[in-house]
Design an enzyme around this catalytic site. Structure first.
Site, PDB file in Angstrom:
ATOM      1  N   ARG A   1      17.563 -16.858 -37.833  1.00 42.55           N
ATOM      2  CA  ARG A   1      18.388 -18.072 -37.739  1.00 42.55           C
ATOM      3  C   ARG A   1      17.519 -19.318 -37.789  1.00 42.55           C
ATOM      4  NH1 ARG A   1      19.657 -20.941 -33.537  1.00 42.55           N
ATOM      5  NH2 ARG A   1      18.896 -19.418 -32.029  1.00 42.55           N
TER       6      ARG A   1
ATOM      7  N   HIS B   1      12.860  -7.966 -22.973  1.00 45.35           N
ATOM      8  CA  HIS B   1      13.043  -9.413 -23.043  1.00 45.35           C
ATOM      9  C   HIS B   1      12.992 -10.024 -21.638  1.00 45.35           C
ATOM     10  CE1 HIS B   1      14.582  -9.770 -27.354  1.00 45.35           C
ATOM     11  NE2 HIS B   1      13.779 -10.806 -27.211  1.00 45.35           N
TER      12      HIS B   1
ATOM     13  N   GLU C   1      15.184  -3.398 -23.642  1.00 51.96           N
ATOM     14  CA  GLU C   1      16.054  -3.249 -24.809  1.00 51.96           C
ATOM     15  C   GLU C   1      16.288  -1.766 -25.114  1.00 51.96           C
ATOM     16  OE1 GLU C   1      17.618  -5.543 -26.254  1.00 51.96           O
ATOM     17  OE2 GLU C   1      16.607  -7.346 -25.521  1.00 51.96           O
TER      18      GLU C   1
ATOM     19  N   CYS D   1      11.188 -10.596 -32.361  1.00 56.48           N
ATOM     20  CA  CYS D   1      11.111  -9.584 -31.297  1.00 56.48           C
ATOM     21  C   CYS D   1      11.656  -8.244 -31.779  1.00 56.48           C
ATOM     22  CB  CYS D   1      11.854 -10.044 -30.050  1.00 56.48           C
ATOM     23  SG  CYS D   1      10.947 -11.328 -29.162  1.00 56.48           S
TER      24      CYS D   1
HETATM   25  N1  PCA Z   1      11.206 -14.246 -28.535  1.00 58.83           N
HETATM   26  C1  PCA Z   1      11.683 -14.251 -29.892  1.00 58.83           C
HETATM   27  C2  PCA Z   1      10.458 -14.091 -30.753  1.00 58.83           C
HETATM   28  C3  PCA Z   1       9.292 -14.328 -29.865  1.00 58.83           C
HETATM   29  C4  PCA Z   1       9.854 -14.329 -28.506  1.00 58.83           C
HETATM   30  O1  PCA Z   1       9.185 -14.397 -27.464  1.00 58.83           O
HETATM   31  C5  PCA Z   1      12.744 -13.184 -30.134  1.00 58.83           C
HETATM   32  O2  PCA Z   1      13.478 -12.826 -29.189  1.00 58.83           O
HETATM   33  O3  PCA Z   1      12.871 -12.692 -31.257  1.00 58.83           O
END
Ligand code: PCA
Length: 226
Positions: free
Chosen positions: A98, A177, A88, A151
């Site tokens: 959401r 991610h 990111e 996240c």
């Molecule tokens: N993904 C979620 C929260 C925890 C995770 O593994 C997110 O992208 O916010």
């Protein structure tokens, strides 16, 4: 003193499953790399975090406060629907959920850190990471949004700590991610997925790249039109 005491610490976090999932690849990858040596004298410390606004950052704080300060902090999370490992670029100072988190919290348009800057950039070499993963056959792409759920919340909290705590001035960090696992895609036909072994290899490579690339990142496009 044993040699391990001289090693640099890499803090690698993953999340609990959320939103009715039985598994979260981010924790599966982090725990697979726990205790592994990366490059010259750095060792991975895996940390499992609750998918809960606020609490995730508190648990991160406990680990950041241990001595020695980590050389590198990489937080992992699942982005269901993505097909590539995605470092990111930016964390924003917004919680806008959401769906409820694992404690039923669902903040809307709240600040992660009241009075904090609008955003922080990752201090990982995200372009060099994407290049390294692709060269090793692992699908990867820069992402320009970490969303507004837990996240992004953790990512912002991490970057705020790194930017404001003198003890962490030499620590680089960011958020990555991950795609869903094949077992998750089997439950939701059409969902892109990536095998756990490929995800683990990709994150191993990205940790090595983050340690190796000091100074400025590669200058090549990782942009998106929308
Ligand atoms: N993904 C979620 C929260 C925890 C995770 O593994 C997110 O992208 O916010």
């Amino acid at each position: 003193m044993p040699a391990a005491d001289f090693r640099r610490r890499i803090l690698l976090t993953g999340f609990d499953p959320f939103d009715q999932d039985a598994v979260n690849p981010s924790w599966e990858v982090a725990r697979a790399l726990d205790g592994e040596a990366v490059g010259e004298g750095a060792v991975v410390q895996a940390l499992r975090l609750p998918c809960v606004f606020g609490e995730a950052a508190v648990r991160l704080d406990e680990a950041l406060g241990q001595a020695p300060a980590p050389a590198l902090v990489v937080a992992l999370g699942l982005a269901g629907g993505r097909s590539e490992i995605s470092p990111e670029r930016v964390a924003i100072n917004v919680d806008d959920a959401r769906i409820p988190d694992n404690a039923g919290r669902q903040p809307v348009d709240a600040a992660v850190v009241e009075g904090g800057p609008a955003a922080y950039f990752s201090t990982l070499p995200i372009k060099a990471i994407v290049r390294a993963l692709r060269e090793h056959g692992v699908p990867a792409a820069v992402s320009n949004t970490a969303g507004t759920f837990v996240c992004n919340h953790l990512f912002y909290a991490l970057m705020h700590r790194l930017a404001t705590r003198p003890a962490l001035a030499g620590t680089r960090g960011g958020f990555v991610h991950l795609p869903a696992l094949p077992a998750q895609a089997a439950q939701r036909p059409g969902l892109p997925s990536m095998a756990l072994a490929t995800q683990v290899e990709g994150v191993r490579l990205l940790l090595r790249t983050a340690l190796d690339v000091q100074g400025s990142d590669l200058r090549e496009s990782g942009g998106a039109l929308h």
